[in-house]
Design an enzyme around this catalytic site. Structure first.
Site, PDB file in Angstrom:
ATOM      1  N   ASP A  87     -11.990  13.614-159.616  1.00  0.00           N
ATOM      2  CA  ASP A  87     -12.981  14.556-160.148  1.00  0.00           C
ATOM      3  C   ASP A  87     -12.955  14.615-161.679  1.00  0.00           C
ATOM      4  O   ASP A  87     -11.955  14.286-162.317  1.00  0.00           O
ATOM      5  CB  ASP A  87     -12.691  15.975-159.630  1.00  0.00           C
ATOM      6  CG  ASP A  87     -13.034  16.125-158.157  1.00  0.00           C
ATOM      7  OD1 ASP A  87     -13.341  15.111-157.508  1.00  0.00           O
ATOM      8  OD2 ASP A  87     -12.985  17.272-157.671  1.00  0.00           O
ATOM      9  N   HIS A 145     -20.768  16.510-159.567  1.00  0.00           N
ATOM     10  CA  HIS A 145     -19.754  17.571-159.742  1.00  0.00           C
ATOM     11  C   HIS A 145     -20.258  18.616-160.743  1.00  0.00           C
ATOM     12  O   HIS A 145     -19.456  19.258-161.394  1.00  0.00           O
ATOM     13  CB  HIS A 145     -18.446  16.931-160.205  1.00  0.00           C
ATOM     14  CG  HIS A 145     -17.220  17.788-160.017  1.00  0.00           C
ATOM     15  ND1 HIS A 145     -16.974  18.529-158.888  1.00  0.00           N
ATOM     16  CD2 HIS A 145     -16.153  18.008-160.839  1.00  0.00           C
ATOM     17  CE1 HIS A 145     -15.822  19.161-159.009  1.00  0.00           C
ATOM     18  NE2 HIS A 145     -15.308  18.872-160.195  1.00  0.00           N
ATOM     19  N   HIS A 149     -19.371  21.813-165.074  1.00  0.00           N
ATOM     20  CA  HIS A 149     -18.192  22.152-164.282  1.00  0.00           C
ATOM     21  C   HIS A 149     -18.049  23.670-164.153  1.00  0.00           C
ATOM     22  O   HIS A 149     -17.061  24.281-164.576  1.00  0.00           O
ATOM     23  CB  HIS A 149     -16.920  21.555-164.883  1.00  0.00           C
ATOM     24  CG  HIS A 149     -15.800  21.462-163.873  1.00  0.00           C
ATOM     25  ND1 HIS A 149     -14.997  22.526-163.550  1.00  0.00           N
ATOM     26  CD2 HIS A 149     -15.382  20.438-163.096  1.00  0.00           C
ATOM     27  CE1 HIS A 149     -14.112  22.149-162.635  1.00  0.00           C
ATOM     28  NE2 HIS A 149     -14.327  20.887-162.342  1.00  0.00           N
ATOM     29  N   HIS A 243      -7.622  13.843-160.357  1.00  0.00           N
ATOM     30  CA  HIS A 243      -8.521  13.922-161.515  1.00  0.00           C
ATOM     31  C   HIS A 243      -8.272  12.719-162.421  1.00  0.00           C
ATOM     32  O   HIS A 243      -7.163  12.564-162.947  1.00  0.00           O
ATOM     33  CB  HIS A 243      -8.294  15.230-162.274  1.00  0.00           C
ATOM     34  CG  HIS A 243      -8.701  16.435-161.479  1.00  0.00           C
ATOM     35  ND1 HIS A 243      -7.889  16.964-160.496  1.00  0.00           N
ATOM     36  CD2 HIS A 243      -9.826  17.178-161.490  1.00  0.00           C
ATOM     37  CE1 HIS A 243      -8.515  17.989-159.942  1.00  0.00           C
ATOM     38  NE2 HIS A 243      -9.681  18.147-160.517  1.00  0.00           N
TER      39      HIS A 243
HETATM   40 ZN    ZN Z   1     -13.550  19.557-161.039  1.00  0.00          ZN
END
Ligand code: ZN
Length: 306
Positions: A87, A145, A149, A243
């Site tokens: 992510d 996403h 954010h 991530h």
């Molecule tokens: Zn995230």
């Protein structure tokens, strides 16, 4: 603040929200501190790849359809599975290393990208867009996403639409096609209008089963320990949350793969099925077909021609 089953509970809550039925977890508490969510400084990655280098096959990744949900657990047909997700990128200083590590093992993963990293003509954003194209070129899935954010459940309709659509537009401009996957920042996707906004656009929301907690533990060993713990709590595996913007996560990846190699050697030695790397399309389930017992089937709306 959360237990190992949180992602599952949250996914169930999303289903519940879709059904407009109050669910036990009423408060969509953020899953991770915002300060760590993005724009983290990235340092050079120093951990050596311990990967077995072989030709990376390029399987055709089936695009996901409408009205589906990915909770993160292995399907019954696969005893043990691992689906890697990354992510908050793309980030030109760290994502390419992830791509090389995955290619070296022939593993396909999914990258949930934020729009603000690919919006602009300056060198930073241009470089990130090139990385996004490389992700697609190497056969990985790309998901939305949001742009900033942000926690979608907190937004008014216009802002909610903008977060999703702006990012989608940027993805389309970069790779020439839309994405069908969406991971809500913090895993927060509980309010009805948020769920409606996601499904009306044809997205499949994606949760996770194994949280490495790399967002909370900025050290290589912390990520490795987080993965070990997550695997202990979910021994069948499932979707792994990482991530690609954190240098410590990237550096931990070869160790995570090595842990799985050792586990697989043990499992095979004991005559048991090893972990299989799978794409997310192996894990989706149609909404309604497996609705929790005692709950009405969800209304199938905005789900396309099915
Ligand atoms: Zn995230």
């Amino acid at each position: 603040m959360r237990d190992a089953r949180y992602s599952t509970a949250l996914a169930a809550a999303a289903v519940s929200a879709l059904l407009a039925i109050p669910f036990a977890r009423a408060n969509p508490a953020p899953l991770r501190p915002r300060a760590l969510a993005s724009a983290t400084p990235v340092r050079a990655v120093t951990a050596p790849a311990r990967a077995v280098v072989r030709a990376a096959p390029r399987p055709v990744v089936r695009e996901l359809g409408h009205g589906q949900l990915i909770e993160g657990r292995c399907p019954p047909s696969i005893p043990r599975c691992i689906a890697l997700t990354f992510d908050d990128g793309p980030e030109y200083r760290s994502t390419p290393r992830v791509l090389d590590l995955l290619d070296a093992r022939g593993i396909k993963a999914t990258f949930f990208v934020v729009g603000h990293r690919i919006d602009g003509d300056d060198p930073y954003h241009t470089a990130n867009r090139a990385v996004l194209r490389d992700i697609a070129r190497r056969g990985h899935l790309i998901g939305n996403h949001t742009f900033h954010h942000v926690e979608l459940d907190r937004l008014r309709d216009n802002a909610l639409a903008d977060e999703i659509d702006r990012t989608e537009s940027l993805i389309r401009q970069s790779i020439g096609r839309r994405s069908w996957l969406l991971r809500a920042p913090f895993g927060a996707l509980l309010r009805q209008r948020t769920v409606d906004a996601v499904f009306s656009r044809g997205y499949t929301p994606v949760y996770w089963e194994l949280d490495t907690r790399d967002w909370a533990t900025p050290s290589v060993q912390g990520v490795i320990d987080g993965f070990r713990q997550a695997l202990l709590e979910s021994p069948r595996g499932g979707v792994v949350l990482l991530h690609d913007t954190h240098w410590w996560s990237v550096a931990a990846l070869p160790h995570i793969l090595a842990i799985l190699d050792r586990r697989n050697a043990d499992l095979i030695a004991h005559g048991e099925a090893p972990y299989r790397f799978v794409n997310l399309d192996a894990l989706y389930r149609p909404l309604g077909d497996e609705a929790p017992r005692g709950m009405p089937l969800p209304r199938r709306r905005h789900h396309g021609a099915d």
